[in-house]
Scaffold this active site. Structure first.
Site, PDB file in Angstrom:
ATOM      1  N   GLY A 150      -5.706  -3.578  -8.202  1.00 28.28           N
ATOM      2  CA  GLY A 150      -6.850  -2.717  -7.900  1.00 28.28           C
ATOM      3  C   GLY A 150      -6.388  -1.414  -7.263  1.00 28.28           C
ATOM      4  O   GLY A 150      -6.921  -0.339  -7.569  1.00 28.28           O
ATOM      5  N   ASP A 165      -7.192  -8.048   3.938  1.00 34.45           N
ATOM      6  CA  ASP A 165      -6.433  -8.915   3.024  1.00 34.45           C
ATOM      7  C   ASP A 165      -5.980 -10.213   3.694  1.00 34.45           C
ATOM      8  O   ASP A 165      -5.389 -11.076   3.039  1.00 34.45           O
ATOM      9  CB  ASP A 165      -5.203  -8.169   2.495  1.00 34.45           C
ATOM     10  CG  ASP A 165      -5.618  -7.041   1.555  1.00 34.45           C
ATOM     11  OD1 ASP A 165      -6.705  -7.126   0.953  1.00 34.45           O
ATOM     12  OD2 ASP A 165      -4.855  -6.064   1.435  1.00 34.45           O
ATOM     13  N   SER A 191       0.839  -1.214   0.000  1.00 35.38           N
ATOM     14  CA  SER A 191       0.000   0.000   0.000  1.00 35.38           C
ATOM     15  C   SER A 191       0.870   1.259   0.000  1.00 35.38           C
ATOM     16  O   SER A 191       0.624   2.208  -0.755  1.00 35.38           O
ATOM     17  CB  SER A 191      -0.895   0.029   1.241  1.00 35.38           C
ATOM     18  OG  SER A 191      -1.866  -0.982   1.158  1.00 35.38           O
TER      19      SER A 191
HETATM   20  C1  S3P Z   1      -5.660  -1.214  -0.237  1.00 37.27           C
HETATM   21  C2  S3P Z   1      -6.953  -1.226   0.231  1.00 37.27           C
HETATM   22  C3  S3P Z   1      -7.753  -2.446   0.355  1.00 37.27           C
HETATM   23  C4  S3P Z   1      -6.911  -3.704   0.250  1.00 37.27           C
HETATM   24  C5  S3P Z   1      -5.899  -3.618  -0.852  1.00 37.27           C
HETATM   25  C6  S3P Z   1      -4.963  -2.442  -0.607  1.00 37.27           C
HETATM   26  C7  S3P Z   1      -4.949   0.077  -0.334  1.00 37.27           C
HETATM   27  O1  S3P Z   1      -8.730  -2.464  -0.675  1.00 37.27           O
HETATM   28  O2  S3P Z   1      -7.715  -4.840   0.067  1.00 37.27           O
HETATM   29  O3  S3P Z   1      -5.137  -4.795  -0.942  1.00 37.27           O
HETATM   30  O4  S3P Z   1      -3.706   0.070  -0.464  1.00 37.27           O
HETATM   31  O5  S3P Z   1      -5.613   1.118  -0.276  1.00 37.27           O
HETATM   32  P1  S3P Z   1     -10.135  -1.722  -0.515  1.00 37.27           P
HETATM   33  O6  S3P Z   1      -9.889  -0.281  -0.407  1.00 37.27           O
HETATM   34  O7  S3P Z   1     -10.917  -2.052  -1.751  1.00 37.27           O
HETATM   35  O8  S3P Z   1     -10.751  -2.317   0.722  1.00 37.27           O
END
Ligand code: S3P
Length: 458
Positions: free
Chosen positions: A108, A335, A37
């Site tokens: 994502g 996660d 992140s």
């Molecule tokens: C993340 C937020 C989470 C997490 C992803 C990393 C981030 O997703 O599952 O692996 O770095 O902001 P969501 O914001 O969809 O919950």
């Protein structure tokens, strides 16, 4: 286009099956790579801020490489001396129009954060990804962007990739209440607000990871954060400010450390140390949960590094007991449910996990993938729309012998390889290639400590 360092060339993923054989030893020091992140955010904000951002501990994984490539496509200059990555940014408001589609692979986070960032620029940008990312919902980001004036030029069915957006001449600041507990959505709106005159307000009913807020403040953004009486977090960001390049230090990723922690808990006589783990309260729900289950995890040398709380962990084999994991904790361990489910398979009793509906829209439908993987290996479990229950077999019972479909999901792949370490029979996965999206050294690192993961590619 500027010439790019060779490490930026992302590799094509070739499906690689693996088998994890039961082991009698798991000991040593696990060197866990940098937090994913924070790495995405350092690449993005480094590419945006004026001047140089020197990043120590950046995760060099496929997901993060896609973010660095996107930053480069928007005008940043990137150098890697093998130790430190230096990103020289354009200055806030001065990103260049990308000349080609922006490819985010499996990520994502990268995709949604850059969508927010570019949503308020008066040019077109197209976002593409792999089959997993192309099935994930983007409407959750496009919706607040549309309120700010972003035009969605085209999108796939149901708000999926490929998506082309075009920002307005002048974006409108909004007040936005995040409807799902998602740090990605919160961050996308905050990043869009950087190129928007006035104050944008984001209201977060359920707290999620706060790395964007921390790093934005570190780069000089004017940001006010308040917790109201109802427990909501209110973030007010003053747009069109100056962001200056900063040194960024990235600690070990608690979501990657989770795999070594779980392995140490379930392999008999195991003992593993993990240094410099990020202990931001919005990320350590798994450690809290495992400790409640009776895990022997010693947290020592707690300190602050690069603005984040970090600590060293010592984890020893433990007899785990099932608990009910409260729904309020979900965001702080979102996660980690696949690996918690594996640990729960070795605990006494039934572990129940509530309010985990968001798992259905991760790299795979993780509730479905976990249930199928557990059942294929003889573990009893049940799922509902937003809950999961796993019945454990404390001594490893009759666990193993199955093959797990990983569905382009790195955390499903790693979780079931860990399961094989303490099972009675090997656990196979159909594809370990996605592990490179977040933890490229996983197999070598784990095998170095005693795991027996073997590629079964012919
Ligand atoms: C993340 C937020 C989470 C997490 C992803 C990393 C981030 O997703 O599952 O692996 O770095 O902001 P969501 O914001 O969809 O919950």
């Amino acid at each position: 286009m500027q010439p790019q360092p060779s490490f930026l060339l992302s590799r094509e993923m070739i499906a690689t099956p693996f088998k994890s054989h039961p082991v009698a030893r798991f000991t040593g020091a696990a060197k866990i790579p940098g937090d994913k992140s924070m790495s995405h955010r350092a690449a993005l904000l480094g590419g945006l801020a004026a001047g140089r951002t020197q990043i120590t501990g950046l995760l060099r994984s496929q997901d993060v490489l896609h973010s660095l490539e996107a930053a480069a496509a928007l005008g940043a200059h990137i150098e890697d001396d093998g130790d430190m990555v230096t990103v020289t940014g354009t200055g806030n408001g001065a990103l260049l129009e990308p000349r080609a589609e922006l490819q985010f692979g499996n990520s994502g986070t990268g995709c949604r954060l850059f969508m927010g960032l570019l949503g308020t620029y008066d040019f077109a940008a197209t976002f593409i990804g792999d089959a997993s990312l192309s099935s994930r919902p983007m409407g959750r980001v496009l919706e607040p962007l549309a309120q700010m004036g972003t035009q969605v030029v085209s999108q796939g069915e149901g708000g999926t990739l490929p998506v082309t957006i075009h920002g307005p001449r002048r974006a409108a600041p909004i007040e936005y209440r995040v409807p799902v507990p998602s740090a990605q959505v919160k961050s996308a709106v905050l990043l869009a607000a950087l190129n928007t005159a006035g104050v944008t307000t984001v209201i977060e009913p359920v707290p999620t990871r706060d790395h964007s807020e921390n790093m934005l403040a570190g780069f000089g953004t004017e940001l006010e954060i308040e917790r109201d009486k109802a427990g909501q977090t209110i973030i007010r960001l003053q747009g069109e400010g100056r962001l200056d390049g900063q040194p960024v230090t990235i600690p070990a990723d608690p979501s990657s450390a989770a795999f070594a922690i779980a392995a140490a808990l379930i392999v008999p006589d195991a003992r593993v140390t993990i240094d410099n783990v990020m202990m931001n309260p919005s990320r350590i729900g798994l450690i809290t949960t495992l400790m409640e289950m009776g895990a022997d995890i010693e947290v020592s040398n707690e300190r602050i590094s690069g603005g984040e709380k970090i600590a060293d962990l010592t984890v020893k084999h433990s007899m785990l007991k099932a608990i009910d994991v409260p729904g309020e904790r979900a965001a702080s361990m979102i996660d980690e449910y696949p690996i918690l489910s594996v640990a729960a398979a070795f605990a006494e009793g039934e572990t129940r996990m509530a309010d985990v509906g968001e798992l259905r829209v991760k790299e795979s439908d993780r509730l479905d993938a976990v249930v199928k993987g557990l059942r294929a290996n003889g573990v009893e479990c049940c799922e509902g729309k937003d809950w999961l229950a796993v019945r454990g077999q404390p001594d490893g019972g009759n666990i193993g012998g199955g093959t797990v479909t990983t569905s382009l999901d790195h955390r499903i792949a790693m979780s079931f390889l860990i399961m094989g370490m303490a099972a009675k029979r090997p656990v196979a996965i159909d594809d370990g290639a996605p592990i490179a999206t977040s933890f490229p050294d996983f197999v070598d690192l784990m095998n170095g400590l005693g795991a027996d993961f073997r590629s079964t590619a012919v």
